[in-house]
Design an enzyme around this catalytic site. Sequence first.
Site, PDB file in Angstrom:
ATOM      1  N   HIS A 197     -10.892  25.654  14.624  1.00  0.00           N
ATOM      2  CA  HIS A 197      -9.447  25.803  14.767  1.00  0.00           C
ATOM      3  C   HIS A 197      -8.983  27.228  14.471  1.00  0.00           C
ATOM      4  O   HIS A 197      -7.835  27.588  14.763  1.00  0.00           O
ATOM      5  CB  HIS A 197      -8.723  24.821  13.838  1.00  0.00           C
ATOM      6  CG  HIS A 197      -7.534  24.173  14.471  1.00  0.00           C
ATOM      7  ND1 HIS A 197      -6.751  24.803  15.414  1.00  0.00           N
ATOM      8  CD2 HIS A 197      -6.972  22.952  14.301  1.00  0.00           C
ATOM      9  CE1 HIS A 197      -5.772  23.994  15.794  1.00  0.00           C
ATOM     10  NE2 HIS A 197      -5.878  22.859  15.147  1.00  0.00           N
ATOM     11  N   ASP A 234      -7.175  26.507  19.917  1.00  0.00           N
ATOM     12  CA  ASP A 234      -5.984  25.690  19.693  1.00  0.00           C
ATOM     13  C   ASP A 234      -6.234  24.261  20.183  1.00  0.00           C
ATOM     14  O   ASP A 234      -7.033  24.036  21.114  1.00  0.00           O
ATOM     15  CB  ASP A 234      -4.785  26.274  20.440  1.00  0.00           C
ATOM     16  CG  ASP A 234      -4.361  27.627  19.878  1.00  0.00           C
ATOM     17  OD1 ASP A 234      -4.606  27.855  18.676  1.00  0.00           O
ATOM     18  OD2 ASP A 234      -3.809  28.434  20.630  1.00  0.00           O
TER      19      ASP A 234
END
Length: 424
Positions: free
Chosen positions: A396, A400
């Site tokens: 992450h 995204d």
Amino acid sequence: MGTHVIKMPDIGEGIAEVELSQWHVKVGDLVVEDQVLADVMTDKAMVDIPSPVHGKVIALGGQPGEVMAVGSVLISIEVEGAGNLKESAAPAPVKEAPIAPKTEATVESKPVAAAAPRPAAVCQGPMVAREADERPLASPAVRKHALDLGIQLRLVRGTGPAGRVLHEDLEAYLAQGQSNASAPVAAAYAQRNDEEQIQVIGMRRKIAQRMQDATQRAAHFSYVEEIDVTAIEELRAHLNEKHGASRGKLTLLPFLVRALVVALRDFPQMNARYDDEAQAITRLGAVHVGVAMQSDVGLMVPVVRHAEARSLWDSAAEISRLANAARNGKASRDELSGSTITLTSLGALGGIVSTPVLNLPEVAIVGVNKIVERPMVVKGQVVIRKMMNLSSSFDHRVVDGMDAALFIQAIRGLLEQPATLFVE
């Protein structure tokens, strides 16, 4: 008589130290030239260390799990001749001839070691009972197989390296009528208070370190998507029926590799490596797909290099070759490193959902779950379809959530409409 001291050889690539994984000899053993003395672990590759001389083992330089520096004393062997002390490094690994896969394409293999075969006396002989407290060498899969068959492993003579018990040894044991499957049922309910401590060394230590490092450094998140693989399975069956005899059988993996390659054209951020120290992302044009697979020594990730330039059968041949090399402990350092994205599958044991751990410094890993037939509603009709989940994880810090979802949806579309895999 003289003493020949063998030192830890320079494996190459700037490696200063290696882990002693396993001894194949003990003090007092007679050894011959080219007999494998020990296995050492360098990063993720296992290397056989052969003997350069004939003689008798008089001292071992370390214990399994010990990290040893290049040039340190590995083993001392008593040899015939002058009484002065002789020293040498163990012979450097020699490249073997390429391993030819059973399929049409042949790709050069670079196994780590090329020691001569172990003498028959090391791994062959009549089946004999071990001591009650002696733990024979065997993989977890072989241990479970033995448990299912009701066989005590200590009664089975192993024919693998260092006497490792193989699946074939269990079958041979049964064929000779020596199974203890008829042991009293009451024994299965006997109270047990035994304990066993297993030292974490070799490949298992490397796996533990990498998994811990990955979960501590990356911000993992997972995304699961359901895919109708009926059409791709029909195409696979058709191609195998038409070309299987001449080009080799196709599994689902080459199609998944192809789907990754095509999807990455629109999502290049997934085919990347993240450098923590430099705080930089490197996107790569070449698609080097790591294919996670289980071996007797643990999880290994051989790499299908330049998947973007391979046909289905070329990918299938390379996956097969790498799988054989990994399972036989002959995969080289180069074959186990350099991936840009990883594909992991548990095959028929794939379950419904999984949460794969990233193979750092990569930022994406695509996990394949098992295929099941289920009733689905298609155009208002209930029909039986072959369904499969993709359980994938991402970093992450780099990827995204929306991009991850769109990437997996792109793979889904390619697999559900397999003709699009080949439309340029």
